[in-house]
Design a protein around this motif. Structure first.
Motif, PDB file in Angstrom:
ATOM      1  N   ALA A 107      21.917   6.286 -17.551  1.00 50.56           N
ATOM      2  CA  ALA A 107      22.782   6.960 -16.575  1.00 50.56           C
ATOM      3  C   ALA A 107      22.070   7.141 -15.239  1.00 50.56           C
ATOM      4  O   ALA A 107      22.668   6.981 -14.177  1.00 50.56           O
ATOM      5  CB  ALA A 107      23.238   8.304 -17.125  1.00 50.56           C
ATOM      6  N   ALA A 108      20.773   7.464 -15.278  1.00 56.97           N
ATOM      7  CA  ALA A 108      20.007   7.632 -14.036  1.00 56.97           C
ATOM      8  C   ALA A 108      19.888   6.314 -13.279  1.00 56.97           C
ATOM      9  O   ALA A 108      19.962   6.282 -12.042  1.00 56.97           O
ATOM     10  CB  ALA A 108      18.621   8.199 -14.336  1.00 56.97           C
ATOM     11  N   VAL A 109      19.733   5.208 -13.999  1.00 53.65           N
ATOM     12  CA  VAL A 109      19.661   3.889 -13.356  1.00 53.65           C
ATOM     13  C   VAL A 109      20.984   3.552 -12.684  1.00 53.65           C
ATOM     14  O   VAL A 109      21.014   3.112 -11.529  1.00 53.65           O
ATOM     15  CB  VAL A 109      19.288   2.787 -14.374  1.00 53.65           C
ATOM     16  N   VAL A 110      22.081   3.773 -13.393  1.00 53.54           N
ATOM     17  CA  VAL A 110      23.403   3.468 -12.827  1.00 53.54           C
ATOM     18  C   VAL A 110      23.668   4.330 -11.597  1.00 53.54           C
ATOM     19  O   VAL A 110      24.143   3.839 -10.568  1.00 53.54           O
ATOM     20  CB  VAL A 110      24.508   3.630 -13.900  1.00 53.54           C
ATOM     21  N   GLU A 111      23.335   5.599 -11.676  1.00 51.99           N
ATOM     22  CA  GLU A 111      23.538   6.504 -10.534  1.00 51.99           C
ATOM     23  C   GLU A 111      22.705   6.059  -9.328  1.00 51.99           C
ATOM     24  O   GLU A 111      23.207   5.991  -8.206  1.00 51.99           O
ATOM     25  CB  GLU A 111      23.179   7.932 -10.927  1.00 51.99           C
ATOM     26  N   LEU A 112      21.426   5.749  -9.533  1.00 51.51           N
ATOM     27  CA  LEU A 112      20.578   5.274  -8.447  1.00 51.51           C
ATOM     28  C   LEU A 112      21.146   3.989  -7.846  1.00 51.51           C
ATOM     29  O   LEU A 112      21.205   3.844  -6.623  1.00 51.51           O
ATOM     30  CB  LEU A 112      19.150   5.016  -8.941  1.00 51.51           C
ATOM     31  N   THR A 113      21.560   3.070  -8.683  1.00 49.73           N
ATOM     32  CA  THR A 113      22.086   1.785  -8.215  1.00 49.73           C
ATOM     33  C   THR A 113      23.329   1.986  -7.363  1.00 49.73           C
ATOM     34  O   THR A 113      23.478   1.363  -6.302  1.00 49.73           O
ATOM     35  CB  THR A 113      22.382   0.864  -9.417  1.00 49.73           C
ATOM     36  N   ARG A 114      24.206   2.868  -7.796  1.00 51.83           N
ATOM     37  CA  ARG A 114      25.423   3.156  -7.013  1.00 51.83           C
ATOM     38  C   ARG A 114      25.066   3.762  -5.651  1.00 51.83           C
ATOM     39  O   ARG A 114      25.624   3.389  -4.625  1.00 51.83           O
ATOM     40  CB  ARG A 114      26.327   4.111  -7.772  1.00 51.83           C
ATOM     41  N   LYS A 115      24.142   4.707  -5.647  1.00 51.08           N
ATOM     42  CA  LYS A 115      23.761   5.355  -4.386  1.00 51.08           C
ATOM     43  C   LYS A 115      23.020   4.386  -3.458  1.00 51.08           C
ATOM     44  O   LYS A 115      23.219   4.405  -2.246  1.00 51.08           O
ATOM     45  CB  LYS A 115      22.884   6.581  -4.655  1.00 51.08           C
ATOM     46  N   TRP A 116      22.144   3.552  -4.020  1.00 50.19           N
ATOM     47  CA  TRP A 116      21.287   2.679  -3.211  1.00 50.19           C
ATOM     48  C   TRP A 116      22.085   1.559  -2.534  1.00 50.19           C
ATOM     49  O   TRP A 116      21.882   1.257  -1.369  1.00 50.19           O
ATOM     50  CB  TRP A 116      20.183   2.096  -4.075  1.00 50.19           C
ATOM     51  N   PHE A 117      23.003   0.933  -3.291  1.00 52.07           N
ATOM     52  CA  PHE A 117      23.697  -0.251  -2.776  1.00 52.07           C
ATOM     53  C   PHE A 117      25.145  -0.004  -2.385  1.00 52.07           C
ATOM     54  O   PHE A 117      25.762  -0.868  -1.763  1.00 52.07           O
ATOM     55  CB  PHE A 117      23.621  -1.396  -3.794  1.00 52.07           C
ATOM     56  N   ASP A 118      25.718   1.124  -2.746  1.00 53.43           N
ATOM     57  CA  ASP A 118      27.098   1.469  -2.429  1.00 53.43           C
ATOM     58  C   ASP A 118      28.043   0.309  -2.745  1.00 53.43           C
ATOM     59  O   ASP A 118      28.805  -0.149  -1.881  1.00 53.43           O
ATOM     60  CB  ASP A 118      27.225   1.897  -0.958  1.00 53.43           C
ATOM     61  N   PRO A 119      28.017  -0.179  -3.989  1.00 56.06           N
ATOM     62  CA  PRO A 119      28.845  -1.332  -4.337  1.00 56.06           C
ATOM     63  C   PRO A 119      30.316  -0.955  -4.451  1.00 56.06           C
ATOM     64  O   PRO A 119      30.664   0.210  -4.654  1.00 56.06           O
ATOM     65  CB  PRO A 119      28.295  -1.752  -5.691  1.00 56.06           C
ATOM     66  N   THR A 120      31.178  -1.965  -4.353  1.00 56.45           N
ATOM     67  CA  THR A 120      32.607  -1.734  -4.528  1.00 56.45           C
ATOM     68  C   THR A 120      32.969  -1.595  -6.008  1.00 56.45           C
ATOM     69  O   THR A 120      33.968  -0.970  -6.350  1.00 56.45           O
ATOM     70  CB  THR A 120      33.433  -2.874  -3.920  1.00 56.45           C
ATOM     71  N   ASP A 121      32.140  -2.178  -6.866  1.00 58.58           N
ATOM     72  CA  ASP A 121      32.372  -2.097  -8.308  1.00 58.58           C
ATOM     73  C   ASP A 121      31.023  -2.235  -9.029  1.00 58.58           C
ATOM     74  O   ASP A 121      30.156  -2.966  -8.573  1.00 58.58           O
ATOM     75  CB  ASP A 121      33.308  -3.221  -8.744  1.00 58.58           C
ATOM     76  N   VAL A 122      30.862  -1.512 -10.144  1.00 57.98           N
ATOM     77  CA  VAL A 122      29.637  -1.565 -10.945  1.00 57.98           C
ATOM     78  C   VAL A 122      30.026  -1.611 -12.423  1.00 57.98           C
ATOM     79  O   VAL A 122      30.932  -0.873 -12.851  1.00 57.98           O
ATOM     80  CB  VAL A 122      28.740  -0.331 -10.713  1.00 57.98           C
ATOM     81  N   VAL A 123      29.342  -2.456 -13.182  1.00 58.38           N
ATOM     82  CA  VAL A 123      29.461  -2.484 -14.631  1.00 58.38           C
ATOM     83  C   VAL A 123      28.061  -2.455 -15.214  1.00 58.38           C
ATOM     84  O   VAL A 123      27.091  -2.831 -14.534  1.00 58.38           O
ATOM     85  CB  VAL A 123      30.243  -3.714 -15.144  1.00 58.38           C
ATOM     86  N   TYR A 124      27.926  -2.013 -16.454  1.00 63.10           N
ATOM     87  CA  TYR A 124      26.600  -1.998 -17.076  1.00 63.10           C
ATOM     88  C   TYR A 124      26.726  -2.097 -18.579  1.00 63.10           C
ATOM     89  O   TYR A 124      27.768  -1.794 -19.160  1.00 63.10           O
ATOM     90  CB  TYR A 124      25.811  -0.752 -16.673  1.00 63.10           C
ATOM     91  N   LYS A 125      25.630  -2.553 -19.192  1.00 59.36           N
ATOM     92  CA  LYS A 125      25.553  -2.626 -20.645  1.00 59.36           C
ATOM     93  C   LYS A 125      24.137  -2.263 -21.069  1.00 59.36           C
ATOM     94  O   LYS A 125      23.170  -2.853 -20.584  1.00 59.36           O
ATOM     95  CB  LYS A 125      25.891  -4.020 -21.145  1.00 59.36           C
ATOM     96  N   ALA A 126      24.038  -1.294 -21.954  1.00 58.65           N
ATOM     97  CA  ALA A 126      22.753  -0.903 -22.535  1.00 58.65           C
ATOM     98  C   ALA A 126      22.667  -1.484 -23.932  1.00 58.65           C
ATOM     99  O   ALA A 126      23.660  -1.520 -24.655  1.00 58.65           O
ATOM    100  CB  ALA A 126      22.653   0.615 -22.585  1.00 58.65           C
ATOM    101  N   PHE A 127      21.486  -1.924 -24.299  1.00 59.02           N
ATOM    102  CA  PHE A 127      21.270  -2.439 -25.647  1.00 59.02           C
ATOM    103  C   PHE A 127      19.808  -2.390 -26.010  1.00 59.02           C
ATOM    104  O   PHE A 127      18.981  -2.046 -25.208  1.00 59.02           O
ATOM    105  CB  PHE A 127      21.850  -3.841 -25.830  1.00 59.02           C
TER     106      PHE A 127
END
Length: 127
Positions: A107-127
């Motif tokens: 969750a911290a990685v996704v939050e940082l990524t959203r804040k850093w790059f301000d993308p229009t869309d984000v998806v993720y998969k943890a495994f």
């Protein structure tokens, strides 16, 4: 020892954990950006990512530009590392691939990524 091949759809059902005593965590985060991503932004992101998820960097981030597609970056951690890929063509797209032998907060990685790059869309998969 015998070799065997497995189809992608069957792999999750049949792969035996060969080293259950070794922590392995993976996360892929992908997004659509509104502007090209450059080396400085990738380097800064990978440095901040290290801090955000408490990884010890063994070196400064390395970046390289492909004349055909865009930028790529990598950082080596004491407990594995992360790759970053940023396409300029055929679309503005990025992909972060983290592999770690130490637990971290997806969750911290996704939050940082959203804040850093301000993308229009984000998806993720943890495994």
């Amino acid at each position: 020892m015998t070799a065997r091949s497995e189809r992608a759809g069957d792999a999750e059902k049949t792969v035996h954990d060969l080293a259950p005593e070794i922590c392995r965590q993976r996360l892929v985060v992908e997004g659509l950006s509104i502007e090209p991503i450059d080396a400085a932004s990738i380097s800064g992101y990978l440095t901040q990512l290290s801090t955000t998820i408490d990884m010890t960097a063994l070196m400064e981030p390395v970046t390289h530009q492909s004349p055909l597609y865009g930028w790529a970056g990598w950082i080596h951690w004491e407990t594995s590392g992360a790759h970053f890929y940023a396409w300029d063509v055929p679309r503005l797209f990025f992909s972060v691939d983290i592999y770690a032998c130490k637990p971290f907060s997806a969750a911290a990685v996704v939050e940082l990524t959203r804040k850093w790059f301000d993308p229009t869309d984000v998806v993720y998969k943890a495994f």
